[in-house]
Design a protein around this motif. Structure first.
Motif, PDB file in Angstrom:
ATOM      1  N   GLY A 161      30.695  35.804  31.230  1.00 24.84           N
ATOM      2  CA  GLY A 161      29.923  35.649  30.200  1.00 24.84           C
ATOM      3  C   GLY A 161      30.650  36.637  28.647  1.00 24.84           C
ATOM      4  O   GLY A 161      30.759  35.876  27.992  1.00 24.84           O
ATOM      5  N   VAL A 162      31.070  38.060  29.099  1.00 28.47           N
ATOM      6  CA  VAL A 162      31.610  37.646  27.987  1.00 28.47           C
ATOM      7  C   VAL A 162      33.006  37.763  27.841  1.00 28.47           C
ATOM      8  O   VAL A 162      33.494  37.545  26.879  1.00 28.47           O
ATOM      9  CB  VAL A 162      31.553  39.411  28.127  1.00 28.47           C
ATOM     10  CG1 VAL A 162      32.774  40.371  27.056  1.00 28.47           C
ATOM     11  CG2 VAL A 162      30.038  39.848  28.259  1.00 28.47           C
ATOM     12  N   LEU A 163      33.722  37.581  28.772  1.00 29.21           N
ATOM     13  CA  LEU A 163      34.990  37.157  29.049  1.00 29.21           C
ATOM     14  C   LEU A 163      34.917  35.470  28.479  1.00 29.21           C
ATOM     15  O   LEU A 163      35.815  35.015  27.272  1.00 29.21           O
ATOM     16  CB  LEU A 163      35.847  36.716  30.329  1.00 29.21           C
ATOM     17  CG  LEU A 163      36.339  36.112  30.829  1.00 29.21           C
ATOM     18  CD1 LEU A 163      38.046  36.887  29.908  1.00 29.21           C
ATOM     19  CD2 LEU A 163      37.062  35.849  31.969  1.00 29.21           C
ATOM     20  N   ALA A 164      34.195  33.907  28.432  1.00 28.85           N
ATOM     21  CA  ALA A 164      33.985  32.537  28.302  1.00 28.85           C
ATOM     22  C   ALA A 164      34.016  33.261  26.652  1.00 28.85           C
ATOM     23  O   ALA A 164      34.051  32.518  25.894  1.00 28.85           O
ATOM     24  CB  ALA A 164      32.472  32.447  28.789  1.00 28.85           C
ATOM     25  N   ALA A 221      39.044  38.219  26.944  1.00 33.23           N
ATOM     26  CA  ALA A 221      39.913  39.964  27.576  1.00 33.23           C
ATOM     27  C   ALA A 221      38.921  41.280  27.087  1.00 33.23           C
ATOM     28  O   ALA A 221      38.828  42.413  27.767  1.00 33.23           O
ATOM     29  CB  ALA A 221      40.921  39.109  28.306  1.00 33.23           C
ATOM     30  N   ALA A 222      40.336  41.453  25.778  1.00 34.56           N
ATOM     31  CA  ALA A 222      39.760  42.198  25.090  1.00 34.56           C
ATOM     32  C   ALA A 222      38.221  42.908  25.082  1.00 34.56           C
ATOM     33  O   ALA A 222      38.180  44.099  25.539  1.00 34.56           O
ATOM     34  CB  ALA A 222      40.890  42.431  24.190  1.00 34.56           C
ATOM     35  N   THR A 223      37.640  42.381  24.983  1.00 31.15           N
ATOM     36  CA  THR A 223      36.219  42.780  24.801  1.00 31.15           C
ATOM     37  C   THR A 223      35.251  42.997  25.503  1.00 31.15           C
ATOM     38  O   THR A 223      34.822  44.080  26.277  1.00 31.15           O
ATOM     39  CB  THR A 223      35.343  41.436  23.618  1.00 31.15           C
ATOM     40  OG1 THR A 223      35.948  41.523  22.325  1.00 31.15           O
ATOM     41  CG2 THR A 223      33.706  42.416  23.810  1.00 31.15           C
ATOM     42  N   LEU A 224      36.144  42.062  27.079  1.00 36.20           N
ATOM     43  CA  LEU A 224      35.517  42.219  28.298  1.00 36.20           C
ATOM     44  C   LEU A 224      35.722  43.682  28.948  1.00 36.20           C
ATOM     45  O   LEU A 224      34.537  44.500  29.330  1.00 36.20           O
ATOM     46  CB  LEU A 224      36.003  41.476  29.073  1.00 36.20           C
ATOM     47  CG  LEU A 224      35.941  41.397  30.992  1.00 36.20           C
ATOM     48  CD1 LEU A 224      34.115  41.393  31.157  1.00 36.20           C
ATOM     49  CD2 LEU A 224      36.154  40.964  31.665  1.00 36.20           C
TER      50      LEU A 224
END
Length: 335
Positions: free
Chosen positions: A171-174, A178-181
Motif C-alpha cells: 500500500g505504501v509503495l502504490a 519506493a523512497a517512502t516505502l
C-alpha cells in the motif's frame, strides 16, 4: 554503514518475501535473544529446543560458534511465500563445495562481515569429515526437526503477521512510492538518491545490485543487509528488518508493551497484558503470541492473582481483559 546502490532496473525487480526457514535460522544467531517482546517467547522456546533436542550440528553452530550461520542454511526465497518443505529440499541439494567453503569461512573468519576466525566446533568438524553432501543432508534433517518442535504449531499466526506487513508495504509503495516505502521500514534503513543505507558496524559501499529481496521478520531485532561477497546472480542482497510494532498491533489488535513493563513483568506476561485491551480467550492469545494454551493459562493466572486482569464467561468461552485501574499505575503501562 552498508550502502547499496539500486538503479531503476534493480528497483523494478526488487521484491518482498516471507520465508519460514529464514525465521528458523534467525533464532540460531545470538542477536535473536534481543527480539521484540512479541517474539521473545518463540525465541526462548526455540533456544530451549536447541539445548535439549538431538540437533548436534545446529546446536554447535548456535551455541558454540562465533555467531555466524552459513548462508546455505537459509537459501534465498525463490517465490514470495515458499513452503518449508521446498526450502529444506534446497538446503539438502546445496552443492557440496559451497557447503564446505562456507563452513571453512567460520574457521578462517570473514573480515568483510566483521567475524574473526574461530576453531570449528567438534560436531561441525565430524560432519565435514564425511563430506559436503553429508553436511547438507544432516543440516536439512536437523532443520526439519527443529521446525517441527519449535515452530510448526505457531507458524500460521506468525505468517499472518508477516503477510500483513507485506500488504502494508504494498500500500505504501502504490500510494507514496519506493523512497517512502524504504524509509518506512525501520529507523536503521534510509533511502537517498538511489542508494539504500543500512546501519551497521561495517563500512561497506557495494556496487549496483541487480535487485534487492526485502524480508520482514519477527525474530530480527534490527535491520540488516545480507550480501554475498561472491556477487553470484542467484544470491542478490537481502534486506531483513523487524516488523514494526504498529504492524503487529494492526494484525493482532494490541499495543506493544514498553521496555519498562517487560522488565517488570517479563516479556511474556507484558505481551499478554498489552494484548488484553480487548477481551480475548486463552486460545486467541496462544495463537497471537506463539505460545501453548497451557502456558498462556498459567501466565493469565499469575496476572489475575495480581489483580491485573479479570475474566468473565461469554457463551462457551472464558474471556480475559486487563483491569485499567491497576495497569494505569504500571511504568509506561498499556491503557
Amino acid at each position: 554503514m552498508i550502502a547499496l546502490t539500486v538503479d531503476a532496473t534493480g528497483l523494478a525487480r526488487s521484491r518482498f518475501a516471507v520465508s519460514p526457514l529464514a525465521e528458523v535460522t534467525a533464532t540460531l544467531l545470538p542477536w535473536a535473544l534481543h527480539s521484540s517482546p512479541q517474539a521473545a517467547p518463540w525465541v526462548t522456546r526455540a533456544r530451549r529446543v536447541l539445548r535439549r533436542a538431538r540437533l548436534p550440528l545446529l546446536s554447535a553452530l548456535a551455541l558454540e560458534g562465533p555467531g555466524y550461520v552459513p548462508d546455505f542454511l537459509s537459501p534465498l526465497p525463490s517465490e514470495p511465500s515458499p513452503a518449508i518443505e521446498g526450502e529444506l529440499e534446497r538446503v539438502r541439494r546445496t552443492p557440496p563445495g559451497r557447503v564446505l567453503a562456507e563452513l571453512e569461512a567460520l574457521r578462517a573468519g570473514r573480515p568483510r562481515n566483521g567475524l574473526a576466525g574461530s576453531a570449528l566446533p567438534e560436531a561441525v568438524r565430524r560432519a565435514m569429515a564425511r563430506g559436503g553432501a553429508h553436511v547438507a543432508r544432516q543440516a536439512a534433517d536437523e532443520l526439519r526437526r527443529y521446525w517441527e518442535l519449535a515452530f510448526a504449531p505457531h507458524w500460521e499466526a506468525a505468517e499472518a503477521v508477516l503477510e500483513a506487513e507485506v500488504d502494508r508495504c504494498a500500500g505504501v509503495l502504490a500510494r507514496q512510492g519506493a523512497a517512502t516505502l524504504f524509509n518506512s521500514l525501520h529507523a536503521g534503513v534510509r533511502w537517498t538518491n538511489g542508494t539504500l543505507h543500512v546501519e551497521s558496524g561495517l563500512q561497506i559501499m557495494l556496487p549496483a545490485a541487480p535487485l534487492v529481496v526485502v524480508m520482514p521478520s519477527l525474530v530480527a531485532p534490527r535491520a540488516a543487509a545480507h550480501v554475498d561477497p561472491t556477487h553470484e546472480e542467484d544470491r542478490p542482497p537481502t534486506l531483513v528488518y523487524p516488523v514494526p510494532h504498529f504492524s503487529l498491533a494492526r494484525t493482532f489488535g494490541t499495543t506493544a508493551p514498553s521496555a519498562a513493563l517487560a522488565q517488570l513483568l517479563g516479556p511474556t506476561r507484558a505481551g499478554l497484558l498489552a494484548a488484553l485491551s480487548q477481551p480475548a480467550s486463552t486460545g486467541d492469545l496462544a495463537a497471537r503470541h506463539f505460545l501453548s494454551p497451557a502456558t498462556v493459562s498459567y501466565h493469565l493466572g499469575v496476572l489475575r492473582r495480581a489483580g491485573l486482569v479479570t475474566r468473565s464467561r461469554s457463551g462457551r468461552s472464558v474471556l480475559y481483559r486487563r483491569t485499567s485501574a491497576r495497569t494505569q499505575s504500571l511504568p509506561d503501562g498499556p491503557g
